[in-house]
Write a protein that holds these residues in place. Structure first.
Motif, PDB file in Angstrom:
ATOM      1  N   VAL A   3      18.935  17.364  44.473  1.00  8.05           N
ATOM      2  CA  VAL A   3      18.366  17.569  45.806  1.00  8.05           C
ATOM      3  C   VAL A   3      17.383  16.456  46.144  1.00  8.05           C
ATOM      4  N   LEU A   8      17.561  13.468  48.985  1.00  4.80           N
ATOM      5  CA  LEU A   8      16.471  13.266  49.933  1.00  4.80           C
ATOM      6  C   LEU A   8      16.034  11.799  49.956  1.00  4.80           C
ATOM      7  N   ARG A  52      11.988  20.786  49.471  1.00  3.04           N
ATOM      8  CA  ARG A  52      12.976  20.565  48.417  1.00  3.04           C
ATOM      9  C   ARG A  52      12.483  21.091  47.064  1.00  3.04           C
ATOM     10  N   LEU A  66      18.680  26.278  47.028  1.00  5.74           N
ATOM     11  CA  LEU A  66      19.167  24.899  46.867  1.00  5.74           C
ATOM     12  C   LEU A  66      20.609  24.712  47.330  1.00  5.74           C
ATOM     13  N   ALA A  84      21.262  22.675  50.636  1.00  6.45           N
ATOM     14  CA  ALA A  84      21.042  21.223  50.541  1.00  6.45           C
ATOM     15  C   ALA A  84      22.112  20.551  49.703  1.00  6.45           C
TER      16      ALA A  84
END
Length: 578
Positions: free
Chosen positions: A27, A31, A46, A80, A83
């Motif tokens: 994740v 990002l 996150r 999660l 994402a």
């Protein structure tokens, strides 16, 4: 050999640790590799999933018996999922990411409502969780049926593209979820407010989760009304979502942390607090000043406090609970405490284990004091009974045999003067003297039988048969052992039966009596039962109380069961050897 499910569940966190770490790293990698700016809010957002996973796995390993750890872990992975799926180069994965955007809310609600055990028992709680499932799974899927994706992406679930219908469904779903979230916040906060002081400390994670839900609800309502999010609330929400799993983890580990304070308890117990302070020391260790320490006295079949007063164990639903302190499988004491402590079984277990020796010592001291009080009372009763018995013997001798013997002496004096002059009168006087002597002898035999029945020389069975034959009520005797008991035991059993039959004749209005004698486990047992009116009280009169003293002097016990209208049963048990 097949492994048990519990063993597999205990090892599951070891497998999930690398998965959780990999998911969180992925994740952050997505990002950092993106085109947009990396903001603090984005970093914190996150971190939410990883925080839930890490705290959940720690709690799961430390408390595998609780569902809180698995719920936290599931919440983290679902958080999660959106994402992770959105970064997969597949229109199906992207569509799934949109569907799973809020799947974390049902386990989060279960986490808030079920803490600390993780078990949901209330119908209201189940309704809230079910409503979240409906809103975030069912309504979200229906929304996707009509939602046209931007150019370059494809909605795998699209049925009919209609942005207007999709917008209506989206607003309805947001309002619905916000209302359910408000219900979650209200239930969680009110549950914390209504809780007793010890339970409030335990339910702080529930309060934290409910406040977080309330802020999320406020944000959604504002967005529905104003068309945009509150910027500051987004930051607060992100920080709270990261902190909430830490609060739950701390709550889960509170019991282990509390064990560190048991050293103070051990020191306090080593100093030997008196019986009046022992309950105070235990209450301080458990954080419950209302705790009552009750000692179990098997001889009296009751719980008593340090003052010797009876303690009634709380009923279910009273807000109070009982934890028994056992030693070798038998109760030695009970802790009557706030029901909140039942959610901390480990802490209760440690306190009970640490205090067990002191509890046993204090229980023995308390029982000794109770025995001393009972001994003093029994001595007073024995003195009183002895005085009353001496008065009875004196009265019986004076009014009975003594008067008759004086009368015989007078008649013999008259007889001396008439032997020669009036033989007929002399013969009549001699006859009357013989009759009076016979009556005097009978009274003396009856008196002697009351002091020590000679029939006992032939055994208890013969003595009880003799009592049954002379009883005013039809009496049957059942002797279930062929061995004789020690003389003191037979003597006490005889007088128990004699007094019981006397009470039946005076008060019971019975038509039949049964006497049963047996030997059970090295104890002689005599049971006298009648079918009379019942209502006998062994504490109200001196007869049965005196018998109880006699039986207890042989380390036995006397019980009287006499419910009104159902007859009376007198049972005496005395040790008689193996």
């Amino acid at each position: 050999m097949r492994k048990s499910p519990s063993v597999g569940m205990a090892r599951l966190p070891l497998v999930l640790w690398p998965l959780g770490i990999a998911a969180e790293l992925a994740v952050f990698a997505f990002l950092l590799s993106g085109d947009g700016d990396v903001t603090a809010v984005a970093v914190v957002n996150r971190s939410v999933g990883g925080s839930f996973i890490a705290c959940g796995l720690i709690a799961w390993q430390r408390r595998p018996d609780s569902r809180t750890g698995p719920l936290m872990t599931l919440t983290g992975f679902l958080f999660l999922s959106e994402a992770l799926l959105s970064e997969v180069d597949s229109h199906v994965a992207y569509t799934l990411s949109q569907w799973a955007a809020n799947w974390w809310t049902p386990p989060f609600a279960a986490l808030v409502l079920g803490f600390p055990s993780g078990r949901i028992t209330s119908r209201v709680d189940w309704a809230i969780i079910g409503a979240f499932l409906f809103g975030d799974v069912v309504l979200q899927l229906v929304w996707l049926f009509f939602l046209p994706f931007p150019p370059g992406t494809e909605n795998a679930f699209l049925v009919t593209p209609d942005a207007g219908v999709a917008n209506v469904i989206d607003r309805f779903e947001s309002a619905f979820n916000a209302s359910v979230g408000l219900a979650l916040a209200i239930v969680g906060i009110s549950r914390w407010l209504r809780a007793a002081a010890p339970l409030r400390r335990l339910l702080l994670p529930t309060l934290a989760g409910a406040v977080t839900a309330l802020i999320l609800v406020a944000q959604i309502y504002y967005q529905l009304l104003a068309g945009s999010f509150i910027r500051s609330s987004q930051e607060v929400t992100a920080v709270l979502l990261v902190s909430v799993p830490l609060a739950f983890l701390f709550g889960m580990l509170h019991q282990q942390l509390a064990r560190a304070g048991m050293a103070d308890l051990v020191v306090a117990l080593h100093r030997g607090p008196g019986p009046r302070r022992l309950g105070e020391v235990l209450g301080k260790a458990l954080g419950d000043p209302s705790l009552v320490l009750a000692y179990w006295l098997p001889r009296f079949d009751s719980y008593v406090d340090a003052e010797g007063g009876a303690v009634a164990l709380p009923r279910e639903g009273s807000g109070r609970s009982t934890t028994f302190v056992d030693d070798d499988g038998r109760h030695v004491a009970a802790l009557v405490h706030d029901s909140a402590l039942t959610h901390q079984p480990d802490l209760l277990e440690v306190v009970c284990a640490a205090a067990n020796v002191a509890l046993e010592r204090e229980r023995l001291q308390t029982e000794l004091e109770a025995r001393v009080v009972e001994l003093r009372a029994s001595r007073a009763r024995i003195v009183t009974a002895g005085d009353a018995e001496r008065r009875r013997l004196e009265r019986n001798l004076h009014d009975g045999a003594q008067q008759r013997l004086v009368g015989i002496a007078l008649q013999l004096s008259l007889l001396e003067g008439r032997v020669q002059s009036d033989p007929a009168t002399a013969e009549q006087l001699a006859k009357r003297a013989r009759e009076e002597l016979d009556l005097s002898l009978a009274e003396l035999r009856e008196l002697a039988r009351g002091i020590h029945p000679a029939v006992l020389e032939h055994g208890l069975a013969a003595a009880l048969d003799s009592l049954a034959a002379r009883a005013a009520v039809a009496t049957t005797v059942s002797f279930e052992t062929s061995e004789r008991f020690p003389e003191p035991v037979e003597f006490a059993a005889y007088f128990v039966a004699s007094e019981a039959l006397a009470n039946v004749a005076k008060y019971a209005h019975a038509t039949s009596v049964t006497m049963r004698v047996s030997r059970i486990g090295g104890r002689a047992v005599i049971e006298i039962a009648d079918d009379g009116v019942g209502g006998a009280d062994d504490a109200a009169g001196s007869g049965l109380r005196g018998l109880a003293d006699r039986v207890e002097a042989l380390d036995g016990n006397l019980r009287v069961a006499s419910p009104a209208g159902a007859g009376t049963v007198v049972i005496a048990e005395m040790p008689c050897g193996s």
